[in-house]
Write an enzyme that holds these catalytic residues in place. Structure first.
Site, PDB file in Angstrom:
ATOM      1  N   CYS A 176      -3.860 -34.441  71.180  1.00 28.78           N
ATOM      2  CA  CYS A 176      -4.522 -35.222  70.140  1.00 28.78           C
ATOM      3  C   CYS A 176      -3.949 -36.648  70.068  1.00 28.78           C
ATOM      4  CB  CYS A 176      -4.473 -34.509  68.794  1.00 28.78           C
ATOM      5  SG  CYS A 176      -5.721 -35.121  67.631  1.00 28.78           S
TER       6      CYS A 176
ATOM      7  N   HIS B 185      -6.703 -29.508  70.278  1.00 30.47           N
ATOM      8  CA  HIS B 185      -5.445 -28.903  69.839  1.00 30.47           C
ATOM      9  C   HIS B 185      -5.295 -27.502  70.424  1.00 30.47           C
ATOM     10  CE1 HIS B 185      -3.680 -31.654  66.805  1.00 30.47           C
ATOM     11  NE2 HIS B 185      -4.917 -32.076  66.673  1.00 30.47           N
TER      12      HIS B 185
ATOM     13  N   GLU C 279      -2.716 -25.710  70.869  1.00 31.70           N
ATOM     14  CA  GLU C 279      -1.749 -24.877  70.144  1.00 31.70           C
ATOM     15  C   GLU C 279      -2.400 -24.079  69.028  1.00 31.70           C
ATOM     16  OE1 GLU C 279      -2.012 -28.418  67.459  1.00 31.70           O
ATOM     17  OE2 GLU C 279      -2.169 -28.034  69.623  1.00 31.70           O
TER      18      GLU C 279
END
Length: 245
Positions: free
Chosen positions: A115, A217, A219
């Site tokens: 990001c 993102h 994660e």
């Protein structure tokens, strides 16, 4: 076997004033910690104050670096004044990350940007950004989803014969999306490895393999889209090779 150490660049926030007043805290998001740990690395939070004071000492023990999400990158770093669409800027964080990034580039430490991380790494390498997609790029789809980061929101197309294609596979992939800025002009030695349906740059990589960076993102997707674990496993592999060089 000792796990490679992955330094996660830290950010700060101030707690809400309460009975014992407020305090400033250094932090990294727990999702990054989990993603690195679950894929074979040892995550370490690197405080921004230490990067700003002495980036060599702060990062010399790191085998790899994760550049996470955060606020907008100051346009001063790519020679522009702020546009009306720009949001929060944290000069002290940008300066700390720049000090860390310059050191990492010099030492060729493997990096994964996420990001803000993709935007930061592009600027670090001399590139520019759209300060706000919706004001500066006609025909943009919505890139700022609501609610959970685990939700899949739009698709990206990973380009053939890129390093990223070797990790995730070429072609269409569903991702989440939480940004209003994006890569505009590419920095030195960088290539585009994925784009959104509206042409927005969604991933970049360096020709020497040091930098892999994505706009989404991953994660937040390690459980709902398990393939995204491969990005962190790749960082761990590159970091292990760096440690054993």
């Amino acid at each position: 076997m000792i796990k490679p150490i992955i330094g996660i660049l830290g950010n700060t926030y101030k707690t809400t004033p309460a009975k014992f007043s407020s305090s400033k805290r250094e932090y990294v998001n727990s999702d990054y910690v989990e993603a690195v740990l679950n894929n074979g690395g040892m995550p370490i939070a690197v405080p921004s104050v230490s990067m700003l004071d002495d980036p060599e000492s702060a990062l010399s023990f790191c085998d790899g670096i994760l550049v996470p999400g955060g606020e907008d990158v100051s346009p001063w770093y790519y020679g522009e004044e702020p546009s009306p669409g720009i949001q929060t800027i944290r000069p002290e964080i940008d300066e700390a990350w720049m000090a860390a990034g310059r050191y990492a580039l010099e030492k060729k430490i493997p990096m994964l940007g996420i990001c803000k991380g993709i935007q930061f790494l592009n600027v670090l390498c001399g590139g520019t950004l759209y300060q706000d997609l919706y004001l500066q790029r006609e025909g943009s789809i919505l890139h700022m989803q609501s609610l959970e980061r685990s939700y899949l929101f739009h698709h990206v197309d990973i380009r053939k014969d890129t390093y990223l294609a070797g990790i995730l596979g070429e072609g269409k992939h569903a991702v989440n999306s939480m940004h209003h800025q994006a890569v505009r002009e590419l920095g030195r030695n960088l290539t585009v490895s994925a784009v959104a349906p509206d042409g927005t740059v969604e991933a970049i990589e360096s020709s020497d393999g040091q930098i892999v960076a994505v706009q989404w993102h991953p994660e937040g997707l390690i459980h709902t889209a398990p393939e995204m674990n491969k990005l962190f496993a790749d960082l761990v592999r590159r970091s292990e090779a760096y440690h054993n060089r």
